[in-house]
Enzyme design. Structure first.
Site, PDB file in Angstrom:
ATOM      1  N   GLU A 177      11.289  -1.004  -3.834  1.00 24.94           N
ATOM      2  CA  GLU A 177      12.173   0.163  -3.744  1.00 24.94           C
ATOM      3  C   GLU A 177      12.779   0.300  -2.350  1.00 24.94           C
ATOM      4  O   GLU A 177      12.087   0.191  -1.338  1.00 24.94           O
ATOM      5  CB  GLU A 177      11.418   1.463  -4.059  1.00 24.94           C
ATOM      6  N   ASP A 182       2.475   5.654  11.040  1.00 24.77           N
ATOM      7  CA  ASP A 182       3.593   6.373  11.660  1.00 24.77           C
ATOM      8  C   ASP A 182       3.024   7.239  12.778  1.00 24.77           C
ATOM      9  O   ASP A 182       2.180   8.104  12.529  1.00 24.77           O
ATOM     10  CB  ASP A 182       4.284   7.231  10.592  1.00 24.77           C
ATOM     11  N   ASP A 201       4.166   9.790  15.793  1.00 22.63           N
ATOM     12  CA  ASP A 201       5.317  10.583  16.212  1.00 22.63           C
ATOM     13  C   ASP A 201       4.954  11.407  17.439  1.00 22.63           C
ATOM     14  O   ASP A 201       3.928  12.083  17.459  1.00 22.63           O
ATOM     15  CB  ASP A 201       5.727  11.512  15.057  1.00 22.63           C
TER      16      ASP A 201
END
Length: 425
Positions: A46, A111, A113
């Site tokens: 995807e 991830d 951040d």
């Protein structure tokens, strides 16, 4: 337009050129097809595109590199996200019987951040970053890369700058791609030390004996802590920041340190006093690690665990453009990690500008290109290969190529192993 300037209003004009002449489609396809070990691996992947005006298009999928190229050049996405490999082609998910459309595999991803560190950095907040707080990303990469390689045995880790305020890690080993949601959660939990939200003053509590993984992580933090925390963030300089540090030590120690600090203003000497107190308060029954807890609370990686847990979670693609900064989401070469400068990462405006600045030797190449019209496809491919090499993007694509070469060696090794097994039977 100055090469250092980026105007978000120009993005719609720059993206078509970027996707037509600079995006490394060949390497991108090579990565996500994983050597063609499974025929449907790429076509069942995807992709999602964020278009102008925040139009979000999910469940995109493509049969070939050429199909992906054409669609990206047609849609010119502002952002590209990569999702899982599904049981069926994602663009046909509405035609599949309910319940049978399942996410099967995806890289194990992380991830990190900078906004998650706002309680421990004083130089910036929210989406802003600077060279002082970027050290936190360097520490995070050092700690997680070591743990994923040494503690879990993964080899193929692609670290990528997000384009603005953080970093992503794609663990691409076959074993990592096949992990269940429960196994991903277990890895993420193992790597997470910072617990609790804003209401929790103390987010790290160490117990005896200290786990070897925490010990290894501490050795990384200790290397960066004096320069980063004591000098650049000045955590033991200003009254407000000193109070935040002292809130992390036991009450009896806090009172003593407050008295010591009245006569000692130097941050390095104040830190030595904290460490001395941690040693002095040790008993045979109980060890105190508040100096180590302070270092970890201020410097340890802060993971978005939900990104790592879900097989079907999407993550921003390498070589996507950040619409606000214009910076390309580029792979990070860990050999030069301490020198990595997020502000030196090229913007789309810079590389498009560089594309227009032909060097004298390239003028000769350009005239030679006109003689190659017999095979247009070959000419286009050669030109595309040369195009990114003429820009600041070149060194990042080269590093990506080196990463892919390492992956390819493991694919070939796996194919040889399976071939040998078949011969035995």
């Amino acid at each position: 337009m100055s090469s250092s300037d980026y105007d978000p209003a120009c993005l719609p004009d720059l993206l078509p050129l970027y996707y037509r002449r600079l995006f490394p489609f060949a390497q991108y396809y090579r990565w996500l097809s994983y050597g063609g070990v499974q025929k449907s691996y790429f076509q069942n992947r995807e992709f999602s595109f964020t278009l102008k005006d925040d139009i979000y298009v999910r469940y995109q999928s493509f049969s070939t590199q050429n199909e992906l190229e054409k669609e990206m050049q047609k849609m010119n996405p502002y952002k590209i996200d990569i999702g899982a490999v599904y049981s069926h082609r994602p663009n046909q998910h509405n035609t599949v019987k309910s319940g049978s459309f399942q996410a099967l595999e995806k890289e194990l991803v992380f991830d990190i951040d900078m906004t998650d560190y706002d309680d421990v950095r004083s130089c910036c907040s929210a989406a802003d970053i600077c060279s002082k707080c970027w050290t936190l990303m360097t520490i995070a990469i050092r700690i997680l890369d070591r743990a994923l390689r040494d503690d879990f045995g993964f080899q193929h880790l692609l670290w990528v700058y997000s384009g603005r305020r953080g970093v992503h890690c794609w663990v691409c080993d076959e074993a990592a791609r096949k992990l269940s949601a429960a196994a991903r959660s277990a890895v993420a939990e193992y790597l997470s030390l910072v617990k609790g939200g804003e209401e929790n003053v103390k987010k790290i509590v160490l117990t005896d004996p200290i786990h070897p993984f925490i010990g290894e992580s501490l050795s990384v933090v200790e290397h960066y802590f004096p320069q980063y925390a004591l000098q650049e963030q000045d955590i033991l300089g200003r009254r407000e920041s000193v109070d935040k540090v002292l809130a992390l030590v036991p009450e009896d120690v806090r009172r003593e340190l407050q008295q010591f600090f009245q006569n000692e203003r130097n941050p390095e000497k104040r830190w030595k006093l904290i460490k001395d107190q941690a040693r002095a308060k040790q008993t045979t029954a109980k060890k105190r690690h508040f100096d180590k807890e302070i270092m970890l609370q201020y410097c340890y990686p802060r993971l978005d665990i939900n990104v790592s847990k879900g097989v079907n979670h999407l993550l921003k693609s390498p070589f996507s453009v950040h619409p606000k900064t214009g910076r390309i989401s580029v792979p990070i070469d860990l050999k030069d990690l301490d020198k990595f400068d997020p502000f030196a990462v090229p913007t789309i405006s810079l590389i498009c500008e560089e594309l227009d600045q032909l060097k004298p030797e390239e003028e000769q190449t350009k005239s030679e290109d006109s003689k190659e019209k017999e095979n247009e496809k070959d000419t286009a491919e050669k030109r595309k290969n040369r195009d990114y090499k003429r820009t600041s993007l070149a060194k990042y694509v080269k590093h990506f190529d080196q990463f892919l070469d390492g992956l390819a060696r493991s694919w070939k090794g796996e194919l040889l192993r399976k071939s040998d097994l078949q011969k035995e039977f």
